[in-house]
Design an enzyme around this catalytic site. Structure first.
Site, short mmCIF file in Angstrom:
data_model
loop_
_atom_site.label_atom_id
_atom_site.label_comp_id
_atom_site.label_asym_id
_atom_site.label_seq_id
_atom_site.Cartn_x
_atom_site.Cartn_y
_atom_site.Cartn_z
N ARG A 266 0.91 -1.14 0.02
CA ARG A 266 0.01 -0.10 -0.04
C ARG A 266 0.77 1.10 -0.20
NH1 ARG A 266 -4.62 -2.12 4.23
NH2 ARG A 266 -6.10 -3.13 2.87
N LYS B 277 -19.64 -18.54 4.03
CA LYS B 277 -20.99 -18.34 4.29
C LYS B 277 -21.83 -17.70 3.05
CE LYS B 277 -20.67 -18.56 9.35
NZ LYS B 277 -20.72 -17.75 10.41
N GLY C 286 -9.67 -10.56 -0.02
CA GLY C 286 -8.33 -11.01 0.70
C GLY C 286 -7.79 -12.32 0.20
N GLY D 52 -13.54 -4.62 1.89
CA GLY D 52 -14.83 -4.42 1.92
C GLY D 52 -15.55 -3.51 0.93
#
Length: 402
Positions: A41, A203, A356, A379
């Site tokens: 980053r 999930k 990720g 996210g």
């Protein structure tokens, strides 16, 4: 989406002599001693900072680091290691400024064109996370141009990402954020067909809204991991003691029906790789999806399924990839993910990948240069797949029209 690009401002000579405030994403991992363990980053931020300096700006850059409590600073929250590493990359000193919100001076003087400072961890400022207007206005007063270059924070409306963009004289997208906006638009807004999405994970519940949103748009929706197990249940197959969410069968069936109704598909695995326990050295057994026993755990798709999906990916026009299709961390259960990764790399389709675990798989199989765009947003990337308009996109578009 229309927005102001920082690169365009620089090209037109509108940055020289201006105070530029860059919100970067420098939230890098560190070990217990405070040493940076991975600096991607920081390296990625260099382009925007260099662009601003070469354009003749006085440059401020800030970021969050970790999860500090607002108003409570500790040495572990400091951007000092980041400033040092950035200085090494730029081959110049990068002074770190604390208590900067109400204004600051460098060596007793206002920041001058060609100078660069790092402003201490912005998430320490009281009111940052709740986008306090007073804090945002103070930040905006520090600059003539605000540059948002932190896609990983684009889904949060905070003082240093959203509020400052409201009140700064000019608000624009840095090269990293602009690239994300362009890539997402190319993949989802006007894609080359067929559009294939791979959504995998443990999930259904964590990605249900993504699945529903994609079901209305994609030509093929490939599911993997625990999500695929839930869809196998919905299709009437037995999955033994595999990870799944039986209470979401109706939602899975609804996605399948939505796709089928418009001639699209959710491919259900025809063969799988099973084990009796979740261990890296567990014995792997390939079997037909219809032959899964009560004590089996499905840990990967089978070779037949992997080949069928690979052939479909090879003929795709656009591929969006989020999540490995099996427990690729275990060598015995990585074949499915490896085959999918290879197919994406070899396809002529425009490919966009994010998340990720997806990035870890891309790195493991060395296909970074074969993916057209790799999103590091986490996210933020998932929320875009859900069809949401991110706060950063919304405010930059609004300011571009002002």
């Amino acid at each position: 989406m229309e927005f102001i690009r920082f690169s365009d401002l620089c090209a037109r000579g509108e940055v020289a002599g201006k105070r530029v405030f860059i919100r970067a994403d420098l939230n890098v991992p560190m070990d217990d001693s405070g040493k940076i363990t991975e600096d991607t980053r920081i390296r990625a931020s260099v382009a925007c900072i260099t662009m601003a300096l070469e354009a003749g700006a006085a440059v401020m850059v800030t970021s969050h680091l970790g999860r500090p409590s607002e108003g409570c600073f500790s040495p572990s929250d400091s951007l000092a290691p980041v400033a040092q590493r950035l200085g090494e990359l730029l081959k110049r000193e990068v002074p770190l400024v604390s208590d900067w919100v109400d204004g600051f001076k460098l060596d007793g003087r206002a920041l001058e064109p060609g100078q660069l400072v790092m402003l201490e961890n912005c998430r320490i400022n009281v009111g940052e996370k709740k986008n306090n207007e007073s804090l945002a206005r103070k930040m905006a007063e520090l600059c003539d141009i605000f540059v948002h270059d932190a896609f990983g924070t684009a889904h949060r409306a905070e003082a240093s990402t959203y509020g400052i963009a409201q009140f700064a004289p000019v608000a624009c997208a840095g090269p990293l954020l602009a690239a994300e906006i362009d890539a997402i638009g190319k993949a989802l807004k006007n894609p080359k067909r067929p559009l294939v999405a791979i959504v995998a994970g443990s999930k259904v519940s964590t990605k249900l809204t993504i699945l529903k949103a994609l079901a209305d748009n994609v030509d093929q929706l490939i599911v993997g991991g625990g999500i695929a197990n839930t869809f196998m249940l919905a299709a009437g197959l037995q999955i033994g003691k595999s990870l799944a969410e039986p209470d979401l069968l109706d939602e899975a069936k609804a996605v399948i029906l939505s796709m089928t109704a418009r001639g699209a598909a959710v491919p259900i695995p025809t063969d799988v790789v099973t084990a009796k326990e979740f261990k890296s050295d567990a014995k792997a057994t390939v079997k037909a999806a219809a032959d899964v026993q009560g004590d089996d755990m499905i840990l990967d798709i089978g070779p037949q399924t992997a080949q069928q999906l690979a052939e479909q990916l090879e003929s795709a026009g656009t591929i969006v990839w989020n999540g490995p299709v099996g427990v690729f961390e275990f060598p015995a259960f990585e074949a499915g993910t490896k085959r999918i990764a290879k197919a994406i790399a070899e396809s002529d389709a425009y490919s966009l990948a994010g998340g990720g675990d997806t990035l870890a798989a891309i790195a493991k199989y060395g296909i970074e240069k074969k993916i057209d765009y790799i999103s590091t947003g986490g996210g933020a990337f998932l929320e875009v797949l859900e069809g949401k308009t991110l706060p950063a996109f919304e405010i930059l578009a609004r300011r571009a029209k002002a």
